[in-house]
Design a protein around this motif. Structure first.
Motif, PDB file in Angstrom:
ATOM      1  N   ILE A  27      47.563  37.854  35.122  1.00 43.01           N
ATOM      2  CA  ILE A  27      48.856  38.964  34.974  1.00 43.01           C
ATOM      3  C   ILE A  27      48.446  40.539  35.508  1.00 43.01           C
ATOM      4  O   ILE A  27      49.392  40.898  36.238  1.00 43.01           O
ATOM      5  CB  ILE A  27      49.088  39.122  33.319  1.00 43.01           C
ATOM      6  CG1 ILE A  27      49.292  37.780  32.585  1.00 43.01           C
ATOM      7  CG2 ILE A  27      50.016  40.365  33.263  1.00 43.01           C
ATOM      8  CD1 ILE A  27      49.679  37.856  31.103  1.00 43.01           C
ATOM      9  N   VAL A  28      47.305  40.871  35.308  1.00 48.53           N
ATOM     10  CA  VAL A  28      46.877  42.166  35.764  1.00 48.53           C
ATOM     11  C   VAL A  28      46.492  42.029  37.235  1.00 48.53           C
ATOM     12  O   VAL A  28      46.165  41.068  37.801  1.00 48.53           O
ATOM     13  CB  VAL A  28      45.745  42.810  35.053  1.00 48.53           C
ATOM     14  CG1 VAL A  28      46.240  42.837  33.540  1.00 48.53           C
ATOM     15  CG2 VAL A  28      44.654  41.889  35.004  1.00 48.53           C
ATOM     16  N   SER A  29      46.163  43.261  38.164  1.00 48.15           N
ATOM     17  CA  SER A  29      45.888  43.071  39.229  1.00 48.15           C
ATOM     18  C   SER A  29      44.257  43.029  39.333  1.00 48.15           C
ATOM     19  O   SER A  29      43.458  43.670  38.303  1.00 48.15           O
ATOM     20  CB  SER A  29      46.190  44.324  40.078  1.00 48.15           C
ATOM     21  OG  SER A  29      47.655  44.339  40.549  1.00 48.15           O
ATOM     22  N   VAL A  30      43.880  42.196  40.162  1.00 45.91           N
ATOM     23  CA  VAL A  30      42.438  41.840  40.093  1.00 45.91           C
ATOM     24  C   VAL A  30      41.578  43.231  40.478  1.00 45.91           C
ATOM     25  O   VAL A  30      42.257  43.841  41.615  1.00 45.91           O
ATOM     26  CB  VAL A  30      41.737  40.846  40.754  1.00 45.91           C
ATOM     27  CG1 VAL A  30      42.529  39.533  40.259  1.00 45.91           C
ATOM     28  CG2 VAL A  30      42.319  40.895  42.319  1.00 45.91           C
ATOM     29  N   ASN A  31      40.365  43.461  40.320  1.00 44.80           N
ATOM     30  CA  ASN A  31      39.418  44.538  41.009  1.00 44.80           C
ATOM     31  C   ASN A  31      39.266  44.439  42.508  1.00 44.80           C
ATOM     32  O   ASN A  31      39.550  45.108  43.414  1.00 44.80           O
ATOM     33  CB  ASN A  31      38.128  44.704  40.267  1.00 44.80           C
ATOM     34  CG  ASN A  31      38.524  45.245  38.859  1.00 44.80           C
ATOM     35  OD1 ASN A  31      39.310  45.127  38.261  1.00 44.80           O
ATOM     36  ND2 ASN A  31      37.410  46.172  38.481  1.00 44.80           N
ATOM     37  N   SER A  32      39.004  43.270  42.753  1.00 45.15           N
ATOM     38  CA  SER A  32      38.820  42.608  44.264  1.00 45.15           C
ATOM     39  C   SER A  32      39.248  41.326  44.294  1.00 45.15           C
ATOM     40  O   SER A  32      39.144  40.267  43.287  1.00 45.15           O
ATOM     41  CB  SER A  32      37.518  43.321  44.580  1.00 45.15           C
ATOM     42  OG  SER A  32      36.458  42.433  43.877  1.00 45.15           O
ATOM     43  N   MET A  33      39.281  40.809  45.708  1.00 43.53           N
ATOM     44  CA  MET A  33      39.359  39.421  45.982  1.00 43.53           C
ATOM     45  C   MET A  33      38.325  39.354  47.096  1.00 43.53           C
ATOM     46  O   MET A  33      38.627  39.931  47.900  1.00 43.53           O
ATOM     47  CB  MET A  33      40.994  39.145  46.262  1.00 43.53           C
ATOM     48  CG  MET A  33      41.596  38.855  45.053  1.00 43.53           C
ATOM     49  SD  MET A  33      43.188  38.021  45.398  1.00 43.53           S
ATOM     50  CE  MET A  33      42.727  36.175  45.262  1.00 43.53           C
ATOM     51  N   ASN A  34      37.582  38.145  47.208  1.00 39.05           N
ATOM     52  CA  ASN A  34      36.580  37.955  48.054  1.00 39.05           C
ATOM     53  C   ASN A  34      36.536  36.640  48.564  1.00 39.05           C
ATOM     54  O   ASN A  34      36.957  35.673  47.786  1.00 39.05           O
ATOM     55  CB  ASN A  34      35.323  38.347  47.457  1.00 39.05           C
ATOM     56  CG  ASN A  34      35.289  39.713  46.619  1.00 39.05           C
ATOM     57  OD1 ASN A  34      35.197  40.672  47.087  1.00 39.05           O
ATOM     58  ND2 ASN A  34      35.488  39.605  45.229  1.00 39.05           N
ATOM     59  N   TRP A  35      36.029  36.457  49.772  1.00 40.93           N
ATOM     60  CA  TRP A  35      35.645  35.028  50.189  1.00 40.93           C
ATOM     61  C   TRP A  35      34.036  35.108  50.351  1.00 40.93           C
ATOM     62  O   TRP A  35      33.434  35.978  50.888  1.00 40.93           O
ATOM     63  CB  TRP A  35      36.420  34.920  51.558  1.00 40.93           C
ATOM     64  CG  TRP A  35      37.772  34.833  51.732  1.00 40.93           C
ATOM     65  CD1 TRP A  35      38.624  35.903  52.031  1.00 40.93           C
ATOM     66  CD2 TRP A  35      38.459  33.750  51.327  1.00 40.93           C
ATOM     67  NE1 TRP A  35      39.974  35.290  51.687  1.00 40.93           N
ATOM     68  CE2 TRP A  35      39.979  33.950  51.641  1.00 40.93           C
ATOM     69  CE3 TRP A  35      38.167  32.368  51.075  1.00 40.93           C
ATOM     70  CZ2 TRP A  35      40.841  33.004  51.436  1.00 40.93           C
ATOM     71  CZ3 TRP A  35      38.960  31.454  51.128  1.00 40.93           C
ATOM     72  CH2 TRP A  35      40.430  31.713  51.103  1.00 40.93           C
ATOM     73  N   ALA A  96      38.257  36.055  42.502  1.00 45.21           N
ATOM     74  CA  ALA A  96      39.020  37.228  42.145  1.00 45.21           C
ATOM     75  C   ALA A  96      38.149  37.517  41.052  1.00 45.21           C
ATOM     76  O   ALA A  96      37.628  36.929  40.109  1.00 45.21           O
ATOM     77  CB  ALA A  96      40.230  36.577  41.534  1.00 45.21           C
ATOM     78  N   HIS A  97      37.628  39.240  41.249  1.00 46.74           N
ATOM     79  CA  HIS A  97      36.842  39.617  40.327  1.00 46.74           C
ATOM     80  C   HIS A  97      37.658  40.544  39.338  1.00 46.74           C
ATOM     81  O   HIS A  97      38.342  41.369  39.770  1.00 46.74           O
ATOM     82  CB  HIS A  97      35.864  40.522  41.352  1.00 46.74           C
ATOM     83  CG  HIS A  97      35.046  41.229  40.280  1.00 46.74           C
ATOM     84  ND1 HIS A  97      34.058  40.921  39.532  1.00 46.74           N
ATOM     85  CD2 HIS A  97      34.914  42.722  40.211  1.00 46.74           C
ATOM     86  CE1 HIS A  97      33.324  41.806  38.900  1.00 46.74           C
ATOM     87  NE2 HIS A  97      33.912  43.016  39.399  1.00 46.74           N
ATOM     88  N   LEU A  98      37.389  40.547  38.389  1.00 47.48           N
ATOM     89  CA  LEU A  98      37.917  41.390  37.187  1.00 47.48           C
ATOM     90  C   LEU A  98      36.968  41.801  36.438  1.00 47.48           C
ATOM     91  O   LEU A  98      35.722  41.124  36.239  1.00 47.48           O
ATOM     92  CB  LEU A  98      38.955  40.434  36.423  1.00 47.48           C
ATOM     93  CG  LEU A  98      40.356  40.242  36.911  1.00 47.48           C
ATOM     94  CD1 LEU A  98      40.282  38.934  37.451  1.00 47.48           C
ATOM     95  CD2 LEU A  98      41.474  40.289  35.715  1.00 47.48           C
ATOM     96  N   PRO A  99      37.133  42.790  35.514  1.00 45.64           N
ATOM     97  CA  PRO A  99      35.881  43.273  34.846  1.00 45.64           C
ATOM     98  C   PRO A  99      35.366  42.143  33.790  1.00 45.64           C
ATOM     99  O   PRO A  99      33.992  42.270  33.541  1.00 45.64           O
ATOM    100  CB  PRO A  99      36.463  44.474  34.023  1.00 45.64           C
ATOM    101  CG  PRO A  99      37.671  45.102  34.776  1.00 45.64           C
ATOM    102  CD  PRO A  99      38.171  43.803  35.418  1.00 45.64           C
ATOM    103  N   SER A 100      36.224  41.427  33.358  1.00 46.29           N
ATOM    104  CA  SER A 100      35.929  40.628  32.318  1.00 46.29           C
ATOM    105  C   SER A 100      35.239  39.472  32.778  1.00 46.29           C
ATOM    106  O   SER A 100      34.349  38.801  32.206  1.00 46.29           O
ATOM    107  CB  SER A 100      37.175  39.885  31.515  1.00 46.29           C
ATOM    108  OG  SER A 100      38.147  39.474  32.247  1.00 46.29           O
TER     109      SER A 100
END
Length: 114
Positions: A27-35, A96-100
């Motif tokens: 739902i929220v925007s992720v902190n970063s997206m990575n490959w 997809a990186h989130l704080p959680s």
């Protein structure tokens, strides 16, 4: 949550591929997206990343050849890979990186023939 990656395939050295990744269920925007990529017998390594603010980072080995960008849809990301080399071979994973926590896709295979 699902991360759907696509765009891998077989290409000759010097060729190009474009990987796509769409994260659904976040739902929220992720902190970063990575490959990330993992070559046979090697550890998974970060290839490129982009933060929610658009800041990008690249592995030294791909600088000048790969470009990561965000899509118009929320939580989507692309990886444009040009001048591919045999050392780019591996399975590419979207993250997809989130704080959680981190979320991972199933990966897409990239093979480069010399």
């Amino acid at each position: 949550v699902q991360l759907q990656a696509s765009g891998g395939g077989l290409v000759q050295a010097g060729g190009s591929l474009r990987l796509s990744c769409a994260a659904s269920g976040i739902i929220v925007s992720v902190n970063s997206m990575n490959w990330y990529r993992q070559a046979p017998g090697k550890q998974r390594e970060l290839v490129a990343g982009i933060t929610q603010f658009g800041t990008t980072t690249y592995a030294d080995s791909v600088k000048g050849r790969f470009t990561i960008s965000k899509g118009n849809a929320k939580n989507t990301v692309y990886l444009q890979m040009n001048n591919l080399k045999p050392e780019d071979i591996g399975r590419y994973y979207c993250n997809a990186h989130l704080p959680s926590r981190d979320w991972w896709g199933q990966g897409t295979q990239v093979t480069v023939s010399s």
